[in-house]
Scaffold this motif. Sequence first.
Motif, PDB file in Angstrom:
ATOM      1  N   HIS A  32       6.635  -3.083   4.958  1.00 31.59           N
ATOM      2  CA  HIS A  32       7.152  -3.422   6.280  1.00 31.59           C
ATOM      3  C   HIS A  32       7.903  -2.265   6.934  1.00 31.59           C
ATOM      4  O   HIS A  32       8.496  -2.437   7.994  1.00 31.59           O
ATOM      5  CB  HIS A  32       8.068  -4.650   6.198  1.00 31.59           C
ATOM      6  CG  HIS A  32       7.351  -5.917   5.840  1.00 31.59           C
ATOM      7  ND1 HIS A  32       7.068  -6.268   4.536  1.00 31.59           N
ATOM      8  CD2 HIS A  32       6.831  -6.904   6.621  1.00 31.59           C
ATOM      9  CE1 HIS A  32       6.430  -7.425   4.513  1.00 31.59           C
ATOM     10  NE2 HIS A  32       6.263  -7.838   5.759  1.00 31.59           N
ATOM     11  N   HIS A  33       7.879  -1.108   6.287  1.00 32.32           N
ATOM     12  CA  HIS A  33       8.558   0.053   6.882  1.00 32.32           C
ATOM     13  C   HIS A  33       7.664   0.663   7.974  1.00 32.32           C
ATOM     14  O   HIS A  33       6.470   0.872   7.776  1.00 32.32           O
ATOM     15  CB  HIS A  33       8.872   1.096   5.812  1.00 32.32           C
ATOM     16  CG  HIS A  33       9.935   2.062   6.213  1.00 32.32           C
ATOM     17  ND1 HIS A  33       9.744   3.029   7.175  1.00 32.32           N
ATOM     18  CD2 HIS A  33      11.226   2.200   5.793  1.00 32.32           C
ATOM     19  CE1 HIS A  33      10.864   3.731   7.311  1.00 32.32           C
ATOM     20  NE2 HIS A  33      11.783   3.247   6.496  1.00 32.32           N
ATOM     21  N   ALA A  34       8.280   0.990   9.103  1.00 32.71           N
ATOM     22  CA  ALA A  34       7.502   1.458  10.264  1.00 32.71           C
ATOM     23  C   ALA A  34       6.848   2.810  10.025  1.00 32.71           C
ATOM     24  O   ALA A  34       5.801   3.109  10.616  1.00 32.71           O
ATOM     25  CB  ALA A  34       8.410   1.530  11.495  1.00 32.71           C
ATOM     26  N   ASP A  35       7.432   3.647   9.166  1.00 30.84           N
ATOM     27  CA  ASP A  35       6.912   5.001   8.974  1.00 30.84           C
ATOM     28  C   ASP A  35       5.883   5.108   7.858  1.00 30.84           C
ATOM     29  O   ASP A  35       5.275   6.164   7.680  1.00 30.84           O
ATOM     30  CB  ASP A  35       8.071   5.972   8.686  1.00 30.84           C
ATOM     31  CG  ASP A  35       8.980   6.153   9.891  1.00 30.84           C
ATOM     32  OD1 ASP A  35       8.505   5.906  11.019  1.00 30.84           O
ATOM     33  OD2 ASP A  35      10.148   6.528   9.702  1.00 30.84           O
ATOM     34  N   VAL A  36       5.702   4.061   7.087  1.00 33.80           N
ATOM     35  CA  VAL A  36       4.734   4.078   5.986  1.00 33.80           C
ATOM     36  C   VAL A  36       3.344   3.777   6.541  1.00 33.80           C
ATOM     37  O   VAL A  36       3.146   2.783   7.248  1.00 33.80           O
ATOM     38  CB  VAL A  36       5.119   3.059   4.905  1.00 33.80           C
ATOM     39  CG1 VAL A  36       4.028   2.978   3.837  1.00 33.80           C
ATOM     40  CG2 VAL A  36       6.450   3.431   4.273  1.00 33.80           C
ATOM     41  N   LEU A  37       2.378   4.610   6.201  1.00 35.54           N
ATOM     42  CA  LEU A  37       1.008   4.420   6.679  1.00 35.54           C
ATOM     43  C   LEU A  37       0.317   3.316   5.867  1.00 35.54           C
ATOM     44  O   LEU A  37       0.515   3.200   4.647  1.00 35.54           O
ATOM     45  CB  LEU A  37       0.227   5.727   6.556  1.00 35.54           C
ATOM     46  CG  LEU A  37       0.753   6.914   7.372  1.00 35.54           C
ATOM     47  CD1 LEU A  37      -0.099   8.149   7.120  1.00 35.54           C
ATOM     48  CD2 LEU A  37       0.771   6.587   8.859  1.00 35.54           C
ATOM     49  N   ALA A  38      -0.515   2.547   6.551  1.00 34.62           N
ATOM     50  CA  ALA A  38      -1.242   1.465   5.877  1.00 34.62           C
ATOM     51  C   ALA A  38      -2.441   1.977   5.090  1.00 34.62           C
ATOM     52  O   ALA A  38      -2.900   1.322   4.149  1.00 34.62           O
ATOM     53  CB  ALA A  38      -1.694   0.436   6.913  1.00 34.62           C
ATOM     54  N   ASP A  39      -2.959   3.142   5.455  1.00 35.54           N
ATOM     55  CA  ASP A  39      -4.125   3.718   4.784  1.00 35.54           C
ATOM     56  C   ASP A  39      -3.846   5.203   4.506  1.00 35.54           C
ATOM     57  O   ASP A  39      -3.628   5.973   5.447  1.00 35.54           O
ATOM     58  CB  ASP A  39      -5.370   3.581   5.654  1.00 35.54           C
ATOM     59  CG  ASP A  39      -6.634   4.028   4.934  1.00 35.54           C
ATOM     60  OD1 ASP A  39      -6.623   4.032   3.681  1.00 35.54           O
ATOM     61  OD2 ASP A  39      -7.607   4.387   5.626  1.00 35.54           O
ATOM     62  N   PRO A  40      -3.793   5.597   3.233  1.00 35.07           N
ATOM     63  CA  PRO A  40      -3.979   4.825   2.006  1.00 35.07           C
ATOM     64  C   PRO A  40      -2.865   3.792   1.795  1.00 35.07           C
ATOM     65  O   PRO A  40      -1.731   4.007   2.227  1.00 35.07           O
ATOM     66  CB  PRO A  40      -3.948   5.875   0.905  1.00 35.07           C
ATOM     67  CG  PRO A  40      -4.209   7.179   1.606  1.00 35.07           C
ATOM     68  CD  PRO A  40      -3.612   7.029   2.964  1.00 35.07           C
ATOM     69  N   ALA A  41      -3.231   2.694   1.124  1.00 36.47           N
ATOM     70  CA  ALA A  41      -2.301   1.595   0.944  1.00 36.47           C
ATOM     71  C   ALA A  41      -1.127   2.007   0.056  1.00 36.47           C
ATOM     72  O   ALA A  41      -1.311   2.730  -0.933  1.00 36.47           O
ATOM     73  CB  ALA A  41      -3.023   0.406   0.321  1.00 36.47           C
ATOM     74  N   PRO A  42       0.098   1.588   0.398  1.00 39.19           N
ATOM     75  CA  PRO A  42       1.258   1.897  -0.457  1.00 39.19           C
ATOM     76  C   PRO A  42       1.146   1.189  -1.797  1.00 39.19           C
ATOM     77  O   PRO A  42       0.530   0.119  -1.915  1.00 39.19           O
ATOM     78  CB  PRO A  42       2.443   1.385   0.364  1.00 39.19           C
ATOM     79  CG  PRO A  42       1.867   0.390   1.294  1.00 39.19           C
ATOM     80  CD  PRO A  42       0.462   0.821   1.591  1.00 39.19           C
ATOM     81  N   GLN A  43       1.763   1.783  -2.825  1.00 35.39           N
ATOM     82  CA  GLN A  43       1.681   1.240  -4.182  1.00 35.39           C
ATOM     83  C   GLN A  43       3.067   1.187  -4.805  1.00 35.39           C
ATOM     84  O   GLN A  43       3.933   2.037  -4.524  1.00 35.39           O
ATOM     85  CB  GLN A  43       0.772   2.106  -5.063  1.00 35.39           C
ATOM     86  CG  GLN A  43      -0.690   2.136  -4.637  1.00 35.39           C
ATOM     87  CD  GLN A  43      -1.488   3.089  -5.483  1.00 35.39           C
ATOM     88  OE1 GLN A  43      -1.306   4.296  -5.420  1.00 35.39           O
ATOM     89  NE2 GLN A  43      -2.380   2.543  -6.296  1.00 35.39           N
ATOM     90  N   VAL A  44       3.262   0.197  -5.691  1.00 35.98           N
ATOM     91  CA  VAL A  44       4.467   0.087  -6.509  1.00 35.98           C
ATOM     92  C   VAL A  44       4.010  -0.123  -7.942  1.00 35.98           C
ATOM     93  O   VAL A  44       3.226  -1.048  -8.216  1.00 35.98           O
ATOM     94  CB  VAL A  44       5.374  -1.074  -6.056  1.00 35.98           C
ATOM     95  CG1 VAL A  44       6.572  -1.209  -6.991  1.00 35.98           C
ATOM     96  CG2 VAL A  44       5.846  -0.864  -4.630  1.00 35.98           C
ATOM     97  N   MET A  45       4.470   0.725  -8.876  1.00 35.30           N
ATOM     98  CA  MET A  45       3.989   0.658 -10.258  1.00 35.30           C
ATOM     99  C   MET A  45       5.072   1.132 -11.213  1.00 35.30           C
ATOM    100  O   MET A  45       5.957   1.919 -10.830  1.00 35.30           O
ATOM    101  CB  MET A  45       2.733   1.518 -10.419  1.00 35.30           C
ATOM    102  CG  MET A  45       2.975   2.998 -10.210  1.00 35.30           C
ATOM    103  SD  MET A  45       1.478   3.927  -9.860  1.00 35.30           S
ATOM    104  CE  MET A  45       1.283   3.551  -8.104  1.00 35.30           C
ATOM    105  N   VAL A  46       5.014   0.634 -12.434  1.00 37.25           N
ATOM    106  CA  VAL A  46       5.902   1.098 -13.499  1.00 37.25           C
ATOM    107  C   VAL A  46       5.279   2.347 -14.115  1.00 37.25           C
ATOM    108  O   VAL A  46       4.132   2.314 -14.565  1.00 37.25           O
ATOM    109  CB  VAL A  46       6.120   0.006 -14.567  1.00 37.25           C
ATOM    110  CG1 VAL A  46       7.016   0.530 -15.679  1.00 37.25           C
ATOM    111  CG2 VAL A  46       6.712  -1.243 -13.945  1.00 37.25           C
TER     112      VAL A  46
END
Length: 279
Positions: A204-218
């Motif tokens: 939901h951050h305005a500056d993060v691009l949708a493509d490539p998709a953001p990731q969250v990982m351990v």
Amino acid sequence: MQDFFQQVPAFMPSIQALAFNLVVTIAILVIGWTVSTVIGRGLRKLADRSPRIDPTIVPMVYTVTVWAIRVFVIIAVLARLGVQTASIIAVLGAAGLAIGLALQGTLQNIAAGIMLLALRPIRAGEYVSVKGQGDGTVAEVGLFLTKLIQFDGIHLTLPNSLVWNNPIINYSRNATRRLDIDVSVRYGDDLELAMRELRELIEHHADVLADPAPQVMVTEYRDSAAAVNMRVWVDNAKYWDLRFDLYRQAQSRLAAAGLQLPLPVREVRAHSGEPVQGV
């Protein structure tokens, strides 16, 4: 003395010719020098106004153009004074060869500058890092030197050969750039909750691009916490703003969800030190 004054009229044509020749020579020198400066400034202004011309090549083109004109002016002046320019050119060629052998490092800088302008691994306005030498925004690639302005405003000047002969990392060439932020989640806290909160933050951050998709990982298990990586893509111009903002918001977001800041934990075991009784 009277004989000398009587002979002066005989020398007047020669004196007048010499004076005229001297005036013409000075005029050629002054006009040629002025024309070289005017043409050089005109080329610089023309390049600054044209979006198709790379600003990186402007300083070198200016220097080469100005001094090429001035060399021809000097040769014309010498020819006007009656000097045999052919022999002077031959002497200058021999002297240039000797100077070139003595100044091999300087010639390497010129050759490196030409290669930098031809292949363009760096351009004016780009932020680059020259491995082992320094980093900064490219201000100018000249005939001998490359000038960088570091992030703290300090000017860094490097010989062209050092720039060309070392790996160059260009941070500005691509329009987008990947950003990785590591956040620590302590053992015992809800890891899935932490990942959901961080994923919601970046999606939901305005500056993060949708493509490539953001990731969250351990990505790693550390001594007292698990490392959770937020991987996002951002426009190059917004890279540092997003980096600082995510570092600010990530910890407060986890704290609002009831997760605590991980602290280093050390386990200390003590024994009595009493000797063992033999049987």
